[in-house]
Scaffold this motif. Structure first.
Motif, PDB file in Angstrom:
ATOM      1  N   THR A  67      -1.777   3.707   3.832  1.00 34.27           N
ATOM      2  CA  THR A  67      -1.733   3.032   5.123  1.00 34.27           C
ATOM      3  C   THR A  67      -3.062   2.368   5.461  1.00 34.27           C
ATOM      4  OG1 THR A  67      -0.141   4.669   5.896  1.00 34.27           O
ATOM      5  CG2 THR A  67      -1.270   3.367   7.579  1.00 34.27           C
ATOM      6  N   ASN A  68      -2.955   1.220   6.136  1.00 34.38           N
ATOM      7  CA  ASN A  68      -4.123   0.517   6.687  1.00 34.38           C
ATOM      8  C   ASN A  68      -5.130   0.126   5.605  1.00 34.38           C
ATOM      9  OD1 ASN A  68      -5.637  -0.669   8.718  1.00 34.38           O
ATOM     10  ND2 ASN A  68      -6.728   1.217   9.233  1.00 34.38           N
ATOM     11  N   ASN A  69      -4.656  -0.643   4.636  1.00 32.57           N
ATOM     12  CA  ASN A  69      -5.516  -1.254   3.636  1.00 32.57           C
ATOM     13  C   ASN A  69      -5.317  -2.769   3.702  1.00 32.57           C
ATOM     14  OD1 ASN A  69      -7.026   0.733   1.605  1.00 32.57           O
ATOM     15  ND2 ASN A  69      -5.094   1.719   2.210  1.00 32.57           N
ATOM     16  N   SER A  70      -5.660  -3.453   2.643  1.00 37.67           N
ATOM     17  CA  SER A  70      -5.494  -4.914   2.585  1.00 37.67           C
ATOM     18  C   SER A  70      -4.622  -5.301   1.405  1.00 37.67           C
ATOM     19  CB  SER A  70      -6.868  -5.598   2.484  1.00 37.67           C
ATOM     20  OG  SER A  70      -7.683  -5.251   3.575  1.00 37.67           O
ATOM     21  N   ILE A  71      -3.646  -4.485   1.104  1.00 39.20           N
ATOM     22  CA  ILE A  71      -2.797  -4.692  -0.069  1.00 39.20           C
ATOM     23  C   ILE A  71      -1.887  -5.898   0.153  1.00 39.20           C
ATOM     24  CG2 ILE A  71      -0.997  -3.673  -1.508  1.00 39.20           C
ATOM     25  CD1 ILE A  71      -2.123  -0.934  -0.779  1.00 39.20           C
TER      26      ILE A  71
ATOM     27  N   VAL B 233       7.150  11.052  -0.584  1.00 35.68           N
ATOM     28  CA  VAL B 233       6.710  10.305   0.598  1.00 35.68           C
ATOM     29  C   VAL B 233       5.798   9.177   0.152  1.00 35.68           C
ATOM     30  CG1 VAL B 233       5.503  10.426   2.811  1.00 35.68           C
ATOM     31  CG2 VAL B 233       6.851  12.391   2.012  1.00 35.68           C
ATOM     32  N   LEU B 234       6.116   7.954   0.582  1.00 38.47           N
ATOM     33  CA  LEU B 234       5.295   6.785   0.265  1.00 38.47           C
ATOM     34  C   LEU B 234       5.093   5.970   1.527  1.00 38.47           C
ATOM     35  CD1 LEU B 234       3.884   4.815  -1.682  1.00 38.47           C
ATOM     36  CD2 LEU B 234       6.106   3.772  -2.116  1.00 38.47           C
ATOM     37  N   SER B 235       3.825   5.739   1.863  1.00 42.29           N
ATOM     38  CA  SER B 235       3.499   4.930   3.030  1.00 42.29           C
ATOM     39  C   SER B 235       2.646   3.747   2.613  1.00 42.29           C
ATOM     40  CB  SER B 235       2.750   5.762   4.074  1.00 42.29           C
ATOM     41  OG  SER B 235       2.389   4.949   5.180  1.00 42.29           O
ATOM     42  N   LEU B 236       3.169   2.548   2.886  1.00 39.81           N
ATOM     43  CA  LEU B 236       2.442   1.305   2.637  1.00 39.81           C
ATOM     44  C   LEU B 236       2.296   0.526   3.945  1.00 39.81           C
ATOM     45  CD1 LEU B 236       4.244   0.289  -0.664  1.00 39.81           C
ATOM     46  CD2 LEU B 236       1.825   0.830  -0.472  1.00 39.81           C
ATOM     47  N   ALA B 237       2.260   1.244   5.045  1.00 40.74           N
ATOM     48  CA  ALA B 237       2.225   0.615   6.359  1.00 40.74           C
ATOM     49  C   ALA B 237       0.891  -0.069   6.617  1.00 40.74           C
ATOM     50  CB  ALA B 237       2.486   1.661   7.443  1.00 40.74           C
ATOM     51  N   ASN B 238       0.961  -1.087   7.486  1.00 40.85           N
ATOM     52  CA  ASN B 238      -0.226  -1.809   7.951  1.00 40.85           C
ATOM     53  C   ASN B 238      -1.024  -2.408   6.801  1.00 40.85           C
ATOM     54  OD1 ASN B 238      -1.923  -2.876   9.846  1.00 40.85           O
ATOM     55  ND2 ASN B 238      -3.056  -0.989  10.212  1.00 40.85           N
ATOM     56  N   ASN B 239      -0.322  -3.182   5.977  1.00 37.81           N
ATOM     57  CA  ASN B 239      -0.958  -3.942   4.915  1.00 37.81           C
ATOM     58  C   ASN B 239      -0.533  -5.406   5.058  1.00 37.81           C
ATOM     59  OD1 ASN B 239      -2.518  -2.162   2.810  1.00 37.81           O
ATOM     60  ND2 ASN B 239      -0.710  -0.953   3.376  1.00 37.81           N
TER      61      ASN B 239
END
Length: 359
Positions: free
Chosen positions: A81-85, A101-107
């Motif tokens: 979460t919260n990277n620049s991907i 569990v996988l979180s890719l939120a806020n990219n």
């Protein structure tokens, strides 16, 4: 000499067991690696292969390359979460068969390749919120049979085909708010699925329409079907969605697969702990209207198809009659031509016979 060898072996063993990236903190007992807010630009490589949880929030990661987590194949929780991907390699999660569990939120993810999902079929929680995703891959439903929580809020979704959701049999929570939904005929299938999902006890936040202007800022679930009248005849998707929905509803009611839960009067909470909102009760009362619209749609479609078939039959009969009349006309022309030709020949013979006596 033996003591030195033992000490050296112990040091090597300790280093192997306590492998941890210098920028992260590791809990070897819980097998947790915490790399949150460490200013990382790349995935840490010096991690123990038995790591179960990896937290990489609030860093500067810009993408996931191929086999990014091959050193930690036992991962169960991965938080990015919260990277620049912006880019995700189709094989970036390859080997993570135990991931839950996988979180890719806020990219800044724009699209998700269906090949990315092949190796994480045991996922139960997927968070793709706060990205710029405009559509979901076609293999979503085939990859996540155990998914219970799906977060897609605050992306750029304008439509969502119900085929992506129907195979998610264990889904309990779906978050869709904050997307620029275009509530036209293509979303009728989603509307029907959301009603069925809520009927089974599922939780959905909201589906707020942006287009058309008539439905601006209105929740798709609460828009009456009367506003979709133009879709009833012109949109085949509406007809098929209604038929499929009514078929599933009939099976549920006849087989008593999902009996109506008795909500407690004091607390207004469902057995799952979720609040029961008044809108749900109103929506249940309005279901007979949906039935009438669906039946009327089927009847009108049948009448239209019957008229079209009759027109096609009339055209075929007309074509056959015209061909028969034309053929008869041609035969008569040929017959007259033959008779005219034989008459001229007879006259020529008579003239020759009259000429002979004169000679």
């Amino acid at each position: 000499m033996a003591g030195a060898v033992f000490v050296l072996y112990s040091l090597v063993l300790f280093q192997t067991v306590s492998t941890c990236h210098k920028e992260c903190s590791c809990d070897t007992n819980a097998k947790v690696v915490d790399c949150r807010g460490r200013g990382l630009y790349d995935i840490p490589r010096e991690l123990h292969q038995d790591t179960l949880e990896l937290y990489l929030q609030n860093n500067h990661l810009r993408g996931l390359g191929s086999m990014s987590f091959q050193e930690t194949p036992q991962l169960q929780i991965l938080d990015l979460t919260n990277n620049s991907i912006t880019t995700l390699s189709p094989s970036s999660l390859l080997g993570l068969k135990s991931l839950r569990v996988l979180s890719l939120a806020n990219n800044s993810i724009r699209e998700v390749d269906r090949r990315l999902l092949v190796s994480i079929k045991n996922l139960t929680i997927l968070d793709l919120s706060f990205n710029t995703i405009g559509g979901l891959p076609g293999g979503l439903a085939d990859s996540f049979h155990f998914l219970t929580h799906l977060s897609l809020h605050y992306n750029r979704l304008t439509k969502l085909d119900r085929i992506h959701l129907e195979a998610l049999g264990k889904l309990k929570v779906l978050q869709l708010k904050g997307n620029p939904w275009k509530c036209d005929c293509h979303l009728i299938g989603l509307k029907l699925w959301l009603e069925t999902f809520a009927f089974k006890g599922g939780v959905v936040d909201s589906v707020t329409c942006i287009q058309p202007h008539l439905m601006l800022e209105r929740d798709l679930r609460h828009i009456p079907y009367e506003l979709f009248q133009s879709c009833m005849i012109t949109s085949y998707s509406y007809l098929f969605a209604n038929i499929h929905y009514l078929d599933n509803k009939h099976r549920m009611l006849s087989g008593q697969l999902h009996p109506s839960p008795k909500a407690p009067s004091g607390g207004d909470f469902s057995p799952s702990g979720e609040a029961i909102f008044p809108e749900c009760e109103a929506k249940q009362r309005s279901r007979p209207v949906n039935y009438r619209h669906a039946i009327a749609t089927v009847v009108i479609t049948g009448i239209v198809c019957g008229i079209v078939c009759l027109m096609m039959l009339a055209a075929a009969v007309y074509g056959c009659a015209y061909a028969a009349i034309n053929a008869k006309y041609q035969r008569e022309l040929k017959k007259k031509a033959k008779e005219a030709g034989s008459g001229d020949k007879q006259k020529n013979i008579e003239r020759e016979e009259h000429k002979k006596p004169l000679d």
